[in-house]
Scaffold this motif. Sequence first.
Motif, PDB file in Angstrom:
ATOM      1  N   VAL A   1       0.655  -1.090  -0.141  1.00  0.00           N
ATOM      2  CA  VAL A   1       0.018   0.076  -0.083  1.00  0.00           C
ATOM      3  C   VAL A   1       1.015   0.937   0.093  1.00  0.00           C
ATOM      4  O   VAL A   1       1.807   1.337   0.641  1.00  0.00           O
ATOM      5  CB  VAL A   1      -0.482   0.398   1.478  1.00  0.00           C
ATOM      6  N   ILE A   2       0.464   1.870  -0.752  1.00  0.00           N
ATOM      7  CA  ILE A   2       1.690   3.722  -1.320  1.00  0.00           C
ATOM      8  C   ILE A   2       0.505   4.604  -0.931  1.00  0.00           C
ATOM      9  O   ILE A   2      -0.353   4.927  -1.257  1.00  0.00           O
ATOM     10  CB  ILE A   2       1.846   3.732  -2.392  1.00  0.00           C
ATOM     11  N   TYR A   3       1.116   5.652  -0.185  1.00  0.00           N
ATOM     12  CA  TYR A   3       0.376   6.099   0.620  1.00  0.00           C
ATOM     13  C   TYR A   3       1.444   7.948  -0.214  1.00  0.00           C
ATOM     14  O   TYR A   3       2.557   8.206   0.349  1.00  0.00           O
ATOM     15  CB  TYR A   3       0.367   6.768   1.438  1.00  0.00           C
TER      16      TYR A   3
ATOM     17  N   GLY B   1      -3.798   4.943   1.326  1.00  0.00           N
ATOM     18  CA  GLY B   1      -3.152   4.435   0.498  1.00  0.00           C
ATOM     19  C   GLY B   1      -3.217   4.265  -0.757  1.00  0.00           C
ATOM     20  O   GLY B   1      -4.461   3.212  -0.572  1.00  0.00           O
ATOM     21  N   LYS B   2      -2.860   3.758  -1.921  1.00  0.00           N
ATOM     22  CA  LYS B   2      -3.580   2.754  -2.987  1.00  0.00           C
ATOM     23  C   LYS B   2      -2.364   1.570  -3.115  1.00  0.00           C
ATOM     24  O   LYS B   2      -1.546   1.536  -2.287  1.00  0.00           O
ATOM     25  CB  LYS B   2      -2.942   3.466  -4.204  1.00  0.00           C
ATOM     26  N   VAL B   3      -3.620   0.615  -3.814  1.00  0.00           N
ATOM     27  CA  VAL B   3      -2.836  -0.963  -3.338  1.00  0.00           C
ATOM     28  C   VAL B   3      -2.210  -1.175  -4.701  1.00  0.00           C
ATOM     29  O   VAL B   3      -2.308  -0.467  -5.683  1.00  0.00           O
ATOM     30  CB  VAL B   3      -3.707  -2.241  -3.315  1.00  0.00           C
TER      31      VAL B   3
ATOM     32  N   GLU C   1       5.963  14.986   1.670  1.00  0.00           N
ATOM     33  CA  GLU C   1       7.644  14.685  -0.046  1.00  0.00           C
ATOM     34  C   GLU C   1       7.832  13.602  -0.237  1.00  0.00           C
ATOM     35  O   GLU C   1       8.460  13.874  -0.956  1.00  0.00           O
ATOM     36  CB  GLU C   1       8.751  15.254   1.214  1.00  0.00           C
ATOM     37  N   ASP C   2       7.341  12.667   0.242  1.00  0.00           N
ATOM     38  CA  ASP C   2       7.712  11.643  -0.274  1.00  0.00           C
ATOM     39  C   ASP C   2       6.777   9.935  -0.066  1.00  0.00           C
ATOM     40  O   ASP C   2       5.938  10.590   0.215  1.00  0.00           O
ATOM     41  CB  ASP C   2       8.736  10.896   0.981  1.00  0.00           C
ATOM     42  N   ASP C   3       6.857   8.790  -0.927  1.00  0.00           N
ATOM     43  CA  ASP C   3       5.936   7.791  -1.151  1.00  0.00           C
ATOM     44  C   ASP C   3       6.385   7.353  -0.084  1.00  0.00           C
ATOM     45  O   ASP C   3       7.524   6.869   0.177  1.00  0.00           O
ATOM     46  CB  ASP C   3       5.725   7.221  -2.363  1.00  0.00           C
ATOM     47  N   TRP C   4       5.576   6.791   0.474  1.00  0.00           N
ATOM     48  CA  TRP C   4       5.461   6.089   1.825  1.00  0.00           C
ATOM     49  C   TRP C   4       4.988   4.768   2.127  1.00  0.00           C
ATOM     50  O   TRP C   4       3.617   4.184   0.646  1.00  0.00           O
ATOM     51  CB  TRP C   4       4.885   6.715   3.649  1.00  0.00           C
TER      52      TRP C   4
ATOM     53  N   GLU D   1      -7.008  -9.314   0.503  1.00  0.00           N
ATOM     54  CA  GLU D   1      -8.645  -9.921   0.418  1.00  0.00           C
ATOM     55  C   GLU D   1      -8.342  -9.516   2.309  1.00  0.00           C
ATOM     56  O   GLU D   1      -9.321  -8.756   3.032  1.00  0.00           O
ATOM     57  CB  GLU D   1      -8.176 -11.483   0.152  1.00  0.00           C
ATOM     58  N   ASP D   2      -7.196 -10.151   2.526  1.00  0.00           N
ATOM     59  CA  ASP D   2      -6.869  -9.622   4.707  1.00  0.00           C
ATOM     60  C   ASP D   2      -7.239  -8.597   4.553  1.00  0.00           C
ATOM     61  O   ASP D   2      -8.025  -7.096   5.292  1.00  0.00           O
ATOM     62  CB  ASP D   2      -5.608  -9.609   4.584  1.00  0.00           C
ATOM     63  N   LEU D   3      -6.757  -6.887   3.882  1.00  0.00           N
ATOM     64  CA  LEU D   3      -6.730  -6.095   4.060  1.00  0.00           C
ATOM     65  C   LEU D   3      -8.222  -4.992   3.438  1.00  0.00           C
ATOM     66  O   LEU D   3      -8.692  -4.462   4.853  1.00  0.00           O
ATOM     67  CB  LEU D   3      -5.543  -5.155   2.655  1.00  0.00           C
TER      68      LEU D   3
END
Length: 114
Positions: A11-13, A90-92, A17-20, A28-30
């Motif tokens: 998962v990207i947030y 965030g985005k998967v 300043e940065d990507d986490w 599925e669990d998420l």
Amino acid sequence: MPRGNRELPKVIYKGTEDDWTVMVDSVEDLEKWKTDPTIPLAQVVSSFNVFVTYRQGVTGLLNVAPKFELENEFGTSNTDIVISKILREGKVEKVVNTERQGITNVTEGAMVSH
């Protein structure tokens, strides 16, 4: 399970300043966790590490984020709170870890008959 060819969801947030990034065991669990707050976070994430790419984008090297950077971006260094925010907002992204190819023993040297 053979090496490689395994889906590695993360998962990207996008921060200021940065990507986490947080690694999860399965999408599925998420999704279940997002709808059921009684599911422990430990059943969703691969580790309790938050990664940062230092402005290299989603394909950059992942470094474990220091606590002071978590504090600067999220207002807390509590990894449970930070991970929860990243998972919710965030985005998967699914990445397939491809099977390794080529010589695996680099100590073989040149393979020339003498």
